[in-house]
Design a protein around this motif. Structure first.
Motif, PDB file in Angstrom:
ATOM      1  N   LEU A   1       0.844  -1.325   0.213  1.00  0.00           N
ATOM      2  CA  LEU A   1      -0.102   0.036  -0.152  1.00  0.00           C
ATOM      3  C   LEU A   1       0.842   1.410  -0.001  1.00  0.00           C
TER       4      LEU A   1
ATOM      5  N   LEU B   1      -3.953  -4.043  -2.955  1.00  0.00           N
ATOM      6  CA  LEU B   1      -4.934  -4.044  -1.885  1.00  0.00           C
ATOM      7  C   LEU B   1      -5.430  -5.138  -1.937  1.00  0.00           C
TER       8      LEU B   1
ATOM      9  N   ASP C   1      -0.304  -0.850  -6.257  1.00  0.00           N
ATOM     10  CA  ASP C   1      -0.456  -1.557  -4.915  1.00  0.00           C
ATOM     11  C   ASP C   1      -1.258  -2.663  -5.209  1.00  0.00           C
TER      12      ASP C   1
END
Length: 611
Positions: free
Chosen positions: A551, A561, A559
């Motif tokens: 993150l 996530l 990223d």
């Protein structure tokens, strides 16, 4: 003497209001009626004060307050990034810390109400503090000199433009405004629930259960309007207008609160709620080497006369069930031989000790809701950013603000909550005999179990969204994010209302506002844990790979996530398993059920009323 015959003979105590006997077997041991007064301080009249007609005014404040705070909190991450220019991970932590601080301040609000001002005046005073915070936010958002120069945070890596983060007086005003909102909202929240519930008597348990569901319904209405109308205004007319409307809505809520002054029942605050608790631990420590007698008639506070003598210094709950759990605390009520009068710091009553035991017993249940609220934190931060990376067009000219996605579960709950109260509760009551249909503990457990699937849905959706964009540069429709919100909405209806009902029904007279604050404190710990997890995951994953952490970018397309959501799903399931053990331990409440200990009350009576 057997336990059943002992109930009618030994477990009869007296209501302090009217000196009439009350049977412990027939009443909820959580409450003999506390003395309540009208707005002039005179004893309240049940024909004129209290009931649902009084609670409606509190529900009005609740709908308005949550409308104002939700419009700020749920879209705050957009303002922090786009206007104040904080990076994504820092912005997410600012939002979670802000919301966490709101709920942490609820402990202060609960203490002030129970010990000093009462719930009505606490709501009124801190409501104006919250209002001032909204006004200050609106002023800063409106005046360009109080914000950094405009800059596109999402495009700065491709354009080479460096966005200046808010510092100095700009940051000071911003965080001061957030602090005022957090302090005001935190101190108002627990007292709204407690003051509304105080309008009902102990023999109105069905109406009380209905009130808790109505409170969540009012909460859902406030959230729905905030996440649709107010967030749309923020997006299209500016954050200054949006914050200003939050201030107007909060002012309307305070007017609604004051409008019910003539019909409220107001419970009188007692002295510090913490001193009697501390006294138990001090007395138990000082007498730690003493042995508590098996016959509880020999300890302090074991008869009506001793309770009345102690009442002047300790205004606690009446005739609580004595248990052998946490036996080390029983030493606090052992009198010293040859001493006529001892200090309250050396000698406590059975009821005083049992209140402390009750507080300790509910802490594991409280702790099991922290992970649940960590999941909630993601839906108000990263899930909003997910939505911003998706196709938000409804038509060629109409788009949906990402923060408004959180309105989807509340739209569902506007129909689900009334159905739960009018259909499920009466149906379940036929089988369980419980006034709420199922016990609060069962309701909490069901919510915790369902919340796991919210993170599973979020992880699957994020993987699908990311792969579509990285491989095909295709933004999927924003409504793909709907399942994670819907699942969590059902979970929150079960867990949040169950936790409130569970805490309010504990045998702790005069501490209802503080107990409501404890339920909100769970939100605080959950949001703070979210901040810790984000920071910790970034550090660990950045060391374990040549790339940045999961993150660490401002761009979710770079990223991971989805992996973070899978981690939360695993933690949520483990938390549910832990809750099963905690709930079983709490429900198994061993009482002194021998004939030599007349203060025992049937464990079944205790569990039916409390759990």
């Amino acid at each position: 003497m057997d336990l059943e015959s002992g109930k009618s003979d030994q477990n009869t105590f007296y209501n302090k209001q009217n000196n009439t006997p009350v049977s412990a077997g027939n009443e909820n041991p959580a409450s003999t009626e506390e003395i309540s007064s009208d707005w002039r301080g005179r004893p309240s009249n049940p024909n004129k004060h209290g009931g649902m007609r009084a609670a409606i005014f509190v529900l009005g404040l609740q709908a308005c307050e949550i409308m104002g705070i939700a419009a700020v909190g749920n879209n705050l991450i957009t303002y922090v990034i786009n206007e104040m220019h904080f990076p994504l991970s820092k912005a997410a932590n600012i939002v979670t810390n802000f919301i966490g601080t709101i709920f942490l301040f609820s402990l202060i609000g609960g203490h002030i109400a129970d010990s000093h001002l009462g719930s009505f005046w606490t709501m009124l005073i801190f409501g104006f503090i919250e209002l001032s915070g909204f006004i200050l936010l609106s002023i800063q958002a409106h005046i360009p000199g109080l914000k950094p120069l405009k800059c596109n945070m999402l495009a700065q890596e491709s354009t080479g433009e460096i966005c200046q983060e808010a510092k100095g007086i700009q940051a000071t005003i911003f965080f001061l405004a957030l602090s005022l909102v957090a302090l005001g909202s935190g101190c108002v929240k627990p007292n709204m629930i407690a003051h509304g519930a105080d309008q009902f008597t102990s023999n109105q348990s069905t109406q009380l259960s209905t009130y808790f569901n109505a409170a969540y319904f009012a909460f859902s209405i406030g959230e729905l309007i905030a996440l649709t109308v107010l967030v749309w205004i923020q997006t299209h007319s500016g954050m200054d207008i949006g914050f200003g409307i939050s201030a107007i809505v909060m002012a309307m809520g305070l007017i609604c609160l004051v409008s019910g002054t003539l019909v409220y029942k107001n419970k009188r605050p007692r002295r510090s709620i913490f001193i009697p608790i501390i006294q138990v631990f001090v007395a138990a420590f000082l007498k730690r080497k003493k042995e508590c007698p098996l016959d509880m008639k020999m300890v302090h506070g074991s008869n009506q006369q001793q309770q009345q003598q102690h009442y002047s210094s300790y205004n606690g709950s009446d005739n609580l069930t004595h248990t052998q759990r946490f036996r080390f605390l029983n030493n606090a009520c052992i009198p010293t031989e040859g001493t006529n009068k001892e200090s309250p710091w050396r000698l406590c009553t059975i009821n005083q000790v049992q209140e402390v035991k009750t507080l300790i017993s509910v802490l594991p249940i409280f702790a099991c809701t922290i992970i649940f609220n960590t999941i909630l934190a993601q839906l108000q931060t990263f899930s909003v950013q997910q939505g911003s990376q998706m196709n938000t067009n409804l038509t060629h000219s109409l788009t949906i603000p990402p923060a408004s996605l959180q309105a989807i579960p509340y739209l569902l709950l506007l129909f689900l909550v009334p159905l739960y109260d009018t259909v499920f509760v009466p149906f379940a009551r036929r089988f369980t005999g419980h006034t709420s249909g199922i016990t609060p503990l069962h309701r909490i457990g069901a919510g915790l179990f369902i919340s796991t699937f919210s993170m599973v849905a979020a992880a699957l959706m994020e993987r699908h969204r990311r792969e579509n964009y990285v491989r095909n540069h295709n933004k999927i429709n924003i409504f793909y994010i709907t399942p994670q919100y819907l699942i969590f909405g059902v979970s929150e209806m079960l867990t949040a209302v169950g936790l409130i009902e569970f805490f309010y029904k504990q045998s702790l007279k005069g501490m209802q506002s503080f107990l409501m604050a404890m339920t909100y404190c769970s939100y605080s710990f959950g949001f703070y844990l979210s901040s810790v997890l984000v920071t910790l995951i970034n550090k660990i994953t950045s060391k374990s790979s040549s790339n940045h952490g999961w993150l660490s970018h401002n761009d979710l397309n770079q990223d991971r996530l989805d992996l973070f959501y899978w981690l939360l799903a695993i933690l949520s399931f483990l938390n549910f398993v832990n809750y099963l053990f905690c709930a079983t331990w709490y429900s198994h409440n061993p009482s002194n059920n021998s004939s030599s200990q007349p203060h025992a009350i049937s464990p079944q009576v205790f569990n039916d009323d409390q759990s």
